[in-house]
Write a protein that holds these residues in place. Structure first.
Motif, mmCIF file in Angstrom:
data_model
loop_
_atom_site.group_PDB
_atom_site.id
_atom_site.type_symbol
_atom_site.label_atom_id
_atom_site.label_comp_id
_atom_site.label_asym_id
_atom_site.label_seq_id
_atom_site.Cartn_x
_atom_site.Cartn_y
_atom_site.Cartn_z
ATOM 1 N N GLU A 54 65.054 -94.829 -70.552
ATOM 2 C CA GLU A 54 65.831 -93.693 -70.076
ATOM 3 C C GLU A 54 66.595 -93.089 -71.243
ATOM 4 O OE1 GLU A 54 69.214 -92.607 -66.696
ATOM 5 O OE2 GLU A 54 68.382 -94.631 -66.845
ATOM 6 N N GLY A 55 66.509 -91.789 -71.366
ATOM 7 C CA GLY A 55 67.163 -91.094 -72.470
ATOM 8 C C GLY A 55 66.210 -90.745 -73.599
ATOM 9 N N ASP A 56 65.045 -91.368 -73.640
ATOM 10 C CA ASP A 56 64.064 -91.026 -74.667
ATOM 11 C C ASP A 56 63.538 -89.609 -74.443
ATOM 12 O OD1 ASP A 56 64.362 -93.538 -75.706
ATOM 13 O OD2 ASP A 56 62.403 -94.292 -75.032
ATOM 14 N N THR A 57 63.179 -88.959 -75.509
ATOM 15 C CA THR A 57 62.541 -87.645 -75.426
ATOM 16 C C THR A 57 61.115 -87.767 -75.957
ATOM 17 O OG1 THR A 57 64.639 -86.478 -75.776
ATOM 18 C CG2 THR A 57 62.620 -85.230 -76.154
ATOM 19 N N VAL A 58 60.151 -87.379 -75.109
ATOM 20 C CA VAL A 58 58.733 -87.473 -75.489
ATOM 21 C C VAL A 58 58.164 -86.064 -75.585
ATOM 22 C CG1 VAL A 58 56.485 -88.444 -74.935
ATOM 23 C CG2 VAL A 58 58.565 -89.650 -74.225
ATOM 24 N N THR A 59 57.529 -85.768 -76.712
ATOM 25 C CA THR A 59 56.874 -84.464 -76.882
ATOM 26 C C THR A 59 55.416 -84.683 -77.272
ATOM 27 O OG1 THR A 59 57.675 -84.368 -79.178
ATOM 28 C CG2 THR A 59 58.967 -83.198 -77.506
ATOM 29 N N TYR A 60 54.598 -83.651 -76.974
ATOM 30 C CA TYR A 60 53.146 -83.765 -77.154
ATOM 31 C C TYR A 60 52.619 -82.542 -77.913
ATOM 32 C CZ TYR A 60 54.008 -86.755 -73.075
ATOM 33 O OH TYR A 60 54.502 -87.687 -72.199
ATOM 34 N N CYS A 61 51.568 -82.765 -78.676
ATOM 35 C CA CYS A 61 50.863 -81.683 -79.357
ATOM 36 C C CYS A 61 49.377 -81.987 -79.281
ATOM 37 C CB CYS A 61 51.314 -81.576 -80.813
ATOM 38 S SG CYS A 61 50.374 -80.379 -81.789
ATOM 39 N N ILE A 62 48.583 -81.032 -78.777
ATOM 40 C CA ILE A 62 47.149 -81.241 -78.644
ATOM 41 C C ILE A 62 46.395 -80.240 -79.500
ATOM 42 C CG2 ILE A 62 46.995 -79.768 -76.562
ATOM 43 C CD1 ILE A 62 44.817 -81.729 -75.552
ATOM 44 N N THR A 85 55.273 -87.815 -79.942
ATOM 45 C CA THR A 85 56.506 -88.218 -80.628
ATOM 46 C C THR A 85 57.523 -88.684 -79.600
ATOM 47 O OG1 THR A 85 56.176 -86.649 -82.444
ATOM 48 C CG2 THR A 85 58.412 -87.472 -82.114
ATOM 49 N N VAL A 86 58.080 -89.871 -79.832
ATOM 50 C CA VAL A 86 59.146 -90.402 -78.975
ATOM 51 C C VAL A 86 60.425 -90.451 -79.810
ATOM 52 C CG1 VAL A 86 59.943 -92.341 -77.579
ATOM 53 C CG2 VAL A 86 57.493 -91.765 -77.665
ATOM 54 N N LYS A 87 61.480 -89.795 -79.303
ATOM 55 C CA LYS A 87 62.783 -89.786 -79.978
ATOM 56 C C LYS A 87 63.776 -90.617 -79.166
ATOM 57 C CE LYS A 87 62.199 -85.135 -81.983
ATOM 58 N NZ LYS A 87 62.340 -85.485 -83.399
ATOM 59 N N ARG A 88 64.577 -91.404 -79.895
ATOM 60 C CA ARG A 88 65.606 -92.231 -79.259
ATOM 61 C C ARG A 88 66.825 -92.266 -80.194
ATOM 62 N NH1 ARG A 88 63.662 -98.062 -77.705
ATOM 63 N NH2 ARG A 88 62.386 -96.784 -76.275
ATOM 64 N N ASN A 89 68.000 -92.080 -79.640
ATOM 65 C CA ASN A 89 69.212 -92.070 -80.460
ATOM 66 C C ASN A 89 69.338 -93.371 -81.249
ATOM 67 O OD1 ASN A 89 70.017 -89.528 -79.634
ATOM 68 N ND2 ASN A 89 71.272 -90.298 -77.928
ATOM 69 N N GLY A 90 69.591 -93.217 -82.550
ATOM 70 C CA GLY A 90 69.789 -94.376 -83.402
ATOM 71 C C GLY A 90 68.508 -94.998 -83.921
ATOM 72 N N TYR A 91 67.373 -94.398 -83.614
ATOM 73 C CA TYR A 91 66.082 -94.949 -84.033
ATOM 74 C C TYR A 91 65.268 -93.889 -84.769
ATOM 75 C CZ TYR A 91 66.837 -98.989 -80.977
ATOM 76 O OH TYR A 91 67.330 -100.131 -80.391
ATOM 77 N N LEU A 92 64.390 -94.376 -85.618
ATOM 78 C CA LEU A 92 63.427 -93.484 -86.239
ATOM 79 C C LEU A 92 62.430 -93.002 -85.194
ATOM 80 C CD1 LEU A 92 62.662 -95.507 -89.496
ATOM 81 C CD2 LEU A 92 64.065 -93.447 -89.318
ATOM 82 N N ASP A 93 61.971 -91.760 -85.340
ATOM 83 C CA ASP A 93 60.987 -91.226 -84.397
ATOM 84 C C ASP A 93 59.713 -92.068 -84.429
ATOM 85 O OD1 ASP A 93 62.816 -89.266 -83.928
ATOM 86 O OD2 ASP A 93 61.679 -87.651 -84.917
ATOM 87 N N CYS A 94 59.166 -92.277 -83.253
ATOM 88 C CA CYS A 94 57.872 -92.959 -83.138
ATOM 89 C C CYS A 94 56.800 -91.888 -82.963
ATOM 90 C CB CYS A 94 57.887 -93.916 -81.955
ATOM 91 S SG CYS A 94 56.287 -94.679 -81.613
ATOM 92 N N VAL A 95 55.889 -91.798 -83.912
ATOM 93 C CA VAL A 95 54.827 -90.792 -83.855
ATOM 94 C C VAL A 95 53.472 -91.500 -83.834
ATOM 95 C CG1 VAL A 95 53.780 -88.790 -84.968
ATOM 96 C CG2 VAL A 95 56.250 -89.161 -85.139
ATOM 97 N N GLN A 96 52.678 -91.167 -82.829
ATOM 98 C CA GLN A 96 51.340 -91.746 -82.734
ATOM 99 C C GLN A 96 50.324 -90.616 -82.504
ATOM 100 O OE1 GLN A 96 50.701 -95.204 -80.274
ATOM 101 N NE2 GLN A 96 52.847 -95.850 -80.420
ATOM 102 N N GLU A 97 49.127 -90.798 -83.070
ATOM 103 C CA GLU A 97 48.049 -89.822 -82.896
ATOM 104 C C GLU A 97 46.817 -90.534 -82.353
ATOM 105 O OE1 GLU A 97 45.570 -86.392 -85.377
ATOM 106 O OE2 GLU A 97 47.236 -87.478 -86.322
ATOM 107 N N VAL A 98 46.245 -89.995 -81.287
ATOM 108 C CA VAL A 98 45.069 -90.595 -80.653
ATOM 109 C C VAL A 98 44.047 -89.504 -80.349
ATOM 110 C CG1 VAL A 98 46.371 -92.506 -79.620
ATOM 111 C CG2 VAL A 98 46.101 -90.367 -78.347
ATOM 112 N N THR A 99 42.846 -89.934 -79.981
ATOM 113 C CA THR A 99 41.779 -89.003 -79.605
ATOM 114 C C THR A 99 41.421 -89.208 -78.136
ATOM 115 O OG1 THR A 99 40.857 -89.017 -81.843
ATOM 116 C CG2 THR A 99 39.429 -88.221 -80.082
ATOM 117 N N ALA A 100 41.668 -88.172 -77.334
ATOM 118 C CA ALA A 100 41.251 -88.192 -75.934
ATOM 119 C C ALA A 100 39.838 -87.616 -75.848
ATOM 120 C CB ALA A 100 42.212 -87.390 -75.072
ATOM 121 N N GLN A 101 39.080 -88.070 -74.866
ATOM 122 C CA GLN A 101 37.676 -87.642 -74.793
ATOM 123 C C GLN A 101 37.229 -87.454 -73.346
ATOM 124 O OE1 GLN A 101 34.436 -90.509 -75.613
ATOM 125 N NE2 GLN A 101 33.695 -89.063 -77.136
#
Length: 231
Positions: A54-62, A85-101
């Motif tokens: 709760e409180g995390d911010t998740v954004t997407y780019c396709i 990208t997942v953002k959380r206060n006090g933490y480094l951003d978590c960025v992951q890239e995947v391939t949907a098919q």
């Protein structure tokens, strides 16, 4: 390690380091193209993200399009590059890239009907009907009287014609968006020979008195057509 700071008259340099967000899993969609009862493409969420708090911010780019907080949906067959990208206060951003098919679906309910008949001096379409054909389908053909030659021929968009008596071999290829290409290989067409109607032919035979000369037994045959062969 923790340190107690007791002196009030001394300055200390304090550096706060952010931690990596752990436990985030991004699962890409892996589906097969399908349509609903109305013929519209079924939509799938491109990714599923688990491990957020709760409180995390998740954004997407396709496919390098604009970032947003709404999970992107996909419906057409193909590969999609998705960044999360997942953002959380006090933490480094978590960025992951995947391939949907979304994979191409199998074409079903298709069949071809070929010309069949007896020689009638007319040209006919080699393929008379494609059962299951839909507007927008791309159809290509090959035709030959030789199986070996058929393999070497290029695909053509025009439905080939057949006329003379004999055996023909035809291959048909059908492409439809979002579906795997289907081919009907080495289909056989037979046009039967037509019997000559004797009533339409009149033969004039030689008639005369012996004169020591050679004469053709058949002087003339009326009713012959171009390319007829008389033996």
């Amino acid at each position: 390690k923790d340190y107690a700071i007791n002196a009030s008259d001394e300055n200390y340099d304090i550096t706060l380091k952010s931690k990596m967000i752990e436990g985030i899993t991004v699962t890409p969609a892996n589906a097969v193209y399908s349509e609903d009862e109305s013929g519209n493409a079924v939509e799938y969420e491109a990714v599923q993200v688990t491990g957020t708090q709760e409180g995390d911010t998740v954004t997407y780019c396709i496919n390098n399009e604009e970032w947003g907080e709404t999970v992107p949906t996909i419906s057409e067959a193909g590969d999609y590059q998705v960044k999360v990208t997942v953002k959380r206060n006090g933490y480094l951003d978590c960025v992951q890239e995947v391939t949907a098919q979304i994979e191409e679906a199998e074409l079903e309910g298709l069949s071809v009907e070929l010309y069949s008949g007896t020689y009638d001096e007319q040209e006919h379409d080699a393929v008379t009907k494609i059962e299951g054909y839909k507007e927008g389908d791309e159809v290509s053909y090959k035709l030959s009287t030789s199986l070996d030659e058929l393999e070497q021929k290029e695909w053509s968009k025009e439905n080939p014609k057949v006329e003379d008596a004999g055996t023909y071999y035809v291959s048909v290829q059908l492409k439809r968006k979002n579906y795997k290409t289907i081919e009907f290989q080495k289909q056989e067409i037979v046009i039967k020979q037509r019997e000559i109607e004797a009533g339409g032919l009149i033969a004039s035979l030689y008639s005369g008195t012996y004169d020591k000369q050679k004469h053709k037994a058949v002087k003339e045959i009326k009713g012959l057509k171009q390319n007829d062969k008389v033996e």
